[in-house]
Scaffold this motif. Structure first.
Motif, mmCIF file in Angstrom:
data_model
loop_
_atom_site.group_PDB
_atom_site.id
_atom_site.type_symbol
_atom_site.label_atom_id
_atom_site.label_comp_id
_atom_site.label_asym_id
_atom_site.label_seq_id
_atom_site.Cartn_x
_atom_site.Cartn_y
_atom_site.Cartn_z
ATOM 1 N N LEU A 261 0.842 -1.199 0.000
ATOM 2 C CA LEU A 261 0.000 0.000 0.000
ATOM 3 C C LEU A 261 0.874 1.244 0.000
ATOM 4 N N PHE A 262 2.003 1.191 0.685
ATOM 5 C CA PHE A 262 2.921 2.329 0.754
ATOM 6 C C PHE A 262 3.300 2.817 -0.642
ATOM 7 N N ASP A 263 3.670 1.887 -1.524
ATOM 8 C CA ASP A 263 4.103 2.268 -2.869
ATOM 9 C C ASP A 263 2.973 2.912 -3.657
ATOM 10 N N ARG A 264 1.760 2.400 -3.478
ATOM 11 C CA ARG A 264 0.638 2.992 -4.214
ATOM 12 C C ARG A 264 0.340 4.406 -3.728
ATOM 13 N N VAL A 265 0.420 4.610 -2.427
ATOM 14 C CA VAL A 265 0.164 5.944 -1.883
ATOM 15 C C VAL A 265 1.221 6.933 -2.361
ATOM 16 N N VAL A 266 2.486 6.496 -2.340
ATOM 17 C CA VAL A 266 3.571 7.374 -2.791
ATOM 18 C C VAL A 266 3.415 7.698 -4.266
ATOM 19 N N ARG A 267 3.096 6.678 -5.060
ATOM 20 C CA ARG A 267 2.958 6.854 -6.504
ATOM 21 C C ARG A 267 1.802 7.798 -6.838
ATOM 22 N N SER A 268 0.711 7.683 -6.090
ATOM 23 C CA SER A 268 -0.489 8.477 -6.373
ATOM 24 C C SER A 268 -0.552 9.766 -5.565
ATOM 25 N N LYS A 269 0.388 9.941 -4.612
ATOM 26 C CA LYS A 269 0.378 11.095 -3.708
ATOM 27 C C LYS A 269 -0.952 11.181 -2.970
ATOM 28 N N GLY A 270 -1.375 10.037 -2.461
ATOM 29 C CA GLY A 270 -2.663 9.951 -1.777
ATOM 30 C C GLY A 270 -3.680 9.241 -2.645
ATOM 31 N N LEU A 271 -4.682 8.654 -1.999
ATOM 32 C CA LEU A 271 -5.704 7.899 -2.723
ATOM 33 C C LEU A 271 -7.037 8.646 -2.713
ATOM 34 N N LYS A 272 -7.904 8.273 -3.634
ATOM 35 C CA LYS A 272 -9.253 8.820 -3.637
ATOM 36 C C LYS A 272 -9.958 8.406 -2.348
ATOM 37 N N GLU A 273 -10.852 9.250 -1.885
ATOM 38 C CA GLU A 273 -11.531 8.950 -0.622
ATOM 39 C C GLU A 273 -12.321 7.641 -0.696
ATOM 40 N N GLN A 274 -13.012 7.405 -1.807
ATOM 41 C CA GLN A 274 -13.814 6.195 -1.914
ATOM 42 C C GLN A 274 -12.934 4.955 -1.962
ATOM 43 N N THR A 275 -11.797 5.045 -2.637
ATOM 44 C CA THR A 275 -10.851 3.923 -2.685
ATOM 45 C C THR A 275 -10.286 3.659 -1.295
ATOM 46 N N SER A 408 -13.918 14.519 2.863
ATOM 47 C CA SER A 408 -15.110 14.857 3.635
ATOM 48 C C SER A 408 -14.795 15.070 5.110
ATOM 49 N N GLU A 409 -15.675 15.796 5.782
ATOM 50 C CA GLU A 409 -15.522 16.045 7.216
ATOM 51 C C GLU A 409 -15.675 14.749 8.006
ATOM 52 N N ALA A 410 -16.520 13.834 7.500
ATOM 53 C CA ALA A 410 -16.710 12.560 8.195
ATOM 54 C C ALA A 410 -15.408 11.759 8.222
ATOM 55 N N ALA A 411 -14.677 11.769 7.114
ATOM 56 C CA ALA A 411 -13.404 11.062 7.056
ATOM 57 C C ALA A 411 -12.396 11.670 8.024
ATOM 58 N N LYS A 412 -12.343 13.002 8.061
ATOM 59 C CA LYS A 412 -11.435 13.682 8.981
ATOM 60 C C LYS A 412 -11.798 13.362 10.432
ATOM 61 N N ASP A 413 -13.097 13.263 10.710
ATOM 62 C CA ASP A 413 -13.552 12.982 12.075
ATOM 63 C C ASP A 413 -13.072 11.604 12.532
ATOM 64 N N LEU A 414 -13.116 10.625 11.639
ATOM 65 C CA LEU A 414 -12.652 9.284 12.006
ATOM 66 C C LEU A 414 -11.143 9.294 12.273
ATOM 67 N N HIS A 435 -18.673 3.923 12.704
ATOM 68 C CA HIS A 435 -18.611 5.361 12.431
ATOM 69 C C HIS A 435 -19.414 5.692 11.170
ATOM 70 N N SER A 436 -19.938 6.898 11.116
ATOM 71 C CA SER A 436 -20.799 7.286 9.995
ATOM 72 C C SER A 436 -20.090 7.183 8.641
ATOM 73 N N TRP A 437 -18.784 7.449 8.618
ATOM 74 C CA TRP A 437 -18.048 7.406 7.347
ATOM 75 C C TRP A 437 -18.026 6.001 6.752
ATOM 76 N N MET A 438 -18.118 5.004 7.606
ATOM 77 C CA MET A 438 -18.043 3.621 7.129
ATOM 78 C C MET A 438 -19.411 3.055 6.749
ATOM 79 N N GLN A 439 -20.476 3.831 6.904
ATOM 80 C CA GLN A 439 -21.815 3.333 6.598
ATOM 81 C C GLN A 439 -22.122 3.531 5.114
ATOM 82 N N ASP A 440 -21.490 2.732 4.305
ATOM 83 C CA ASP A 440 -21.615 2.808 2.842
ATOM 84 C C ASP A 440 -21.888 1.395 2.343
ATOM 85 N N GLU A 441 -23.159 1.115 2.050
ATOM 86 C CA GLU A 441 -23.549 -0.254 1.708
ATOM 87 C C GLU A 441 -22.930 -0.724 0.380
#
Length: 491
Positions: A261-275, A408-414, A435-441
């Motif tokens: 995961l480290f290499d993917r984060v470095v390569r992408s300079k962060g991941l999309k929130e949904q990913t 999102s603010e929900a992600a920051k809150d977690l 947590h509310s951020w994880m409530q994604d069916e």
């Protein structure tokens, strides 16, 4: 009767017997010797045609191991081989080099690119093809083959019990506690990862460096093996087999082809929130499983989260349990260990004193979540106005606006709830999952599909033309000319 008469009579009887035998022998003849032995006379033999020389079949000098489903393994015997992927894609050539040596080349004949070890070859150009080289098509990350030079004897250095069952290929990674290599199981060509730990090397390392290197001791390797044997979760690396030799461990594990995961984060300079949400949900489930079984990982970090493939949404598995400890419900750990950037405050404050609990894993999960969303670490020794220890103890981190604008603010809150310096107030894995951020069916449904999917074995060796499946490849969208899945064949 005289002596002469006896002799004559005996000769007469002998001749009579001989004639009688001859008359009943058909086309052959036989006689009885004075000792009673039957002597058969055969007809003259006929000359046979010269025995033809056996044409010696060419010996294999290389092999292409398939790295992706839908591709086939190939044995290379002839001087030249073509690989077709949308017409003639590339050519593999073996030419005589200096003296009695041979050199293998790969030529690119495609318009959409052939890559060797991440480097594009270029149309009508060639590069030397060395042992364990990776061949990619269309995109440098779309690796489809690894080349094995069968004329090398590097397998002879492996313990016989291991090499009878596996073929070692290219390195996948290394660290102070060992090296990891790609390997293929001979019986079915299944790809696996092999973690090799050399006992003398690490015994010496522990001796020279003392407690700082204790995690590299062979006893820790044994601990990791014993823990992995007991675990059964789709998001935790599974041990396949262990070889315990006099001077080394060979630990056969699930192969995670997407890397760290480290290499993917470095390569992408962060991941999309949904990913990030999909990957983090799997991490939470895995760590929750560990905690329910009284196991604390103690070294959670992006390098120890492995990805099943290079697709954006994929299965993850947590690995490297060398620092884990099986605990009782009320047990506390007192050893200062782990990777500094991911250490919880109580580890720094409580080592050698009150100790700390499995809440340290939840802090590390908060650091991982921060890195995935923001693309940078919350705590770093590169920050000059405060040392790393004080940053962690005080929970001092910043949401840099340009890096968190789309989060999102929900992600920051977690993140905040996991990076609580008070372990008693810090979120547990159960609380994080609620947590509310994880409530994604939709996300949970996708995660379940990934976790339920069974790994398919590689197709058997073949040298015949085969059509691949219709599943679209990762990165294929980067090339608009690829409107359909092309065919791979060997000419």
């Amino acid at each position: 009767m005289s002596k002469e008469t006896v002799t004559s009579t005996s000769q007469s009887q002998s001749q009579s017997q001989s004639q009688s035998a001859s008359s009943t022998s058909g086309t052959g003849s036989s006689s009885l010797s004075s000792a009673g032995t039957v002597i058969l006379d055969s007809n003259p033999t006929q000359d046979l045609a010269t025995i033809p020389e056996v044409e010696e079949l060419p010996k294999p000098w290389g092999r292409l191991w398939a790295l992706e489903k839908g591709f086939w393994n190939f044995v290379l015997k002839r001087k030249e081989h073509f690989k077709s992927y949308s017409k003639k894609h590339c050519r593999i050539i073996r030419e005589k080099g200096p003296g009695s040596t041979f050199v293998v080349f790969i030529e690119d004949h495609s318009s959409n690119g052939t890559f060797l070890n991440g480097q594009i070859i270029g149309k009508d150009r060639r590069l030397p093809l060395c042992n364990n080289a990776e061949i990619a098509i269309n995109h440098e990350l779309h690796k489809v083959f690894v080349f094995s030079d069968l004329t090398t004897d590097d397998q002879l250095n492996l313990p016989k019990e291991f090499r009878d069952k596996y073929i070692i290929s290219k390195p996948l990674g290394s660290g102070v506690c060992g090296e990891v290599k790609l390997a293929f199981e001979k019986a079915n060509c299944k790809k696996v990862a092999v973690k090799i730990v050399h006992k003398p090397k690490f015994a010496q390392l522990v001796s020279e460096r003392g407690d700082a290197a204790a995690k590299c001791s062979t006893s820790n390797v044994a601990t990791e093996v014993e823990i992995l044997k007991k675990l059964d979760h789709p998001c935790i690396i599974k041990i396949e087999e262990v070889f315990d030799f006099e001077d080394s461990f060979y630990i056969v594990l699930d192969l995670m082809e997407g890397g760290e995961l480290f290499d993917r984060v470095v390569r992408s300079k962060g991941l999309k929130e949904q990913t990030t949400k999909l990957l983090f949900y799997q991490m939470l489930l895995a760590v929750q499983y560990l905690h329910e079984n009284n196991i604390t990982h103690r070294d959670l970090k992006p390098e120890n989260v492995l990805l099943a493939n290079n697709e954006e949404n994929c299965l993850i598995k947590i690995t490297d349990f060398g620092l884990s400890k099986i605990l009782g419900e009320t047990s506390l750990m007192k050893t200062l260990c782990g990777t500094p950037t991911y250490l919880a405050p109580e580890v720094l404050l409580g080592a050698g004193a009150g100790g700390y609990s499995k809440a340290v894993d939840c802090w590390s999960l908060g650091v991982i979540l921060f890195i995935c969303l923001g693309g940078y670490p919350p705590f770093s020794d590169q920050i000059k106005d405060m040392n790393l220890r004080d940053q962690i103890i005080n929970g001092h981190y910043k949401f840099i606006p340009q890096c968190w604008a789309n989060v999102s603010e929900a992600a920051k809150d977690l993140v905040k709830r996991l990076l609580n310096v008070d372990p008693n107030k810090r979120f547990t894995t159960k609380e994080a999952l609620n947590h509310s951020w994880m409530q994604d069916e939709d996300m949970k449904k996708k995660a379940k599909q990934l976790m339920d999917a069974r790994t398919e074995l590689m197709l058997p060796l073949s040298t015949t033309d085969q059509s691949s499946t219709g599943r679209k490849r990762p990165h294929e969208e980067d090339h608009p000319s690829n409107t359909k899945r092309p065919t791979l064949s060997l000419h």
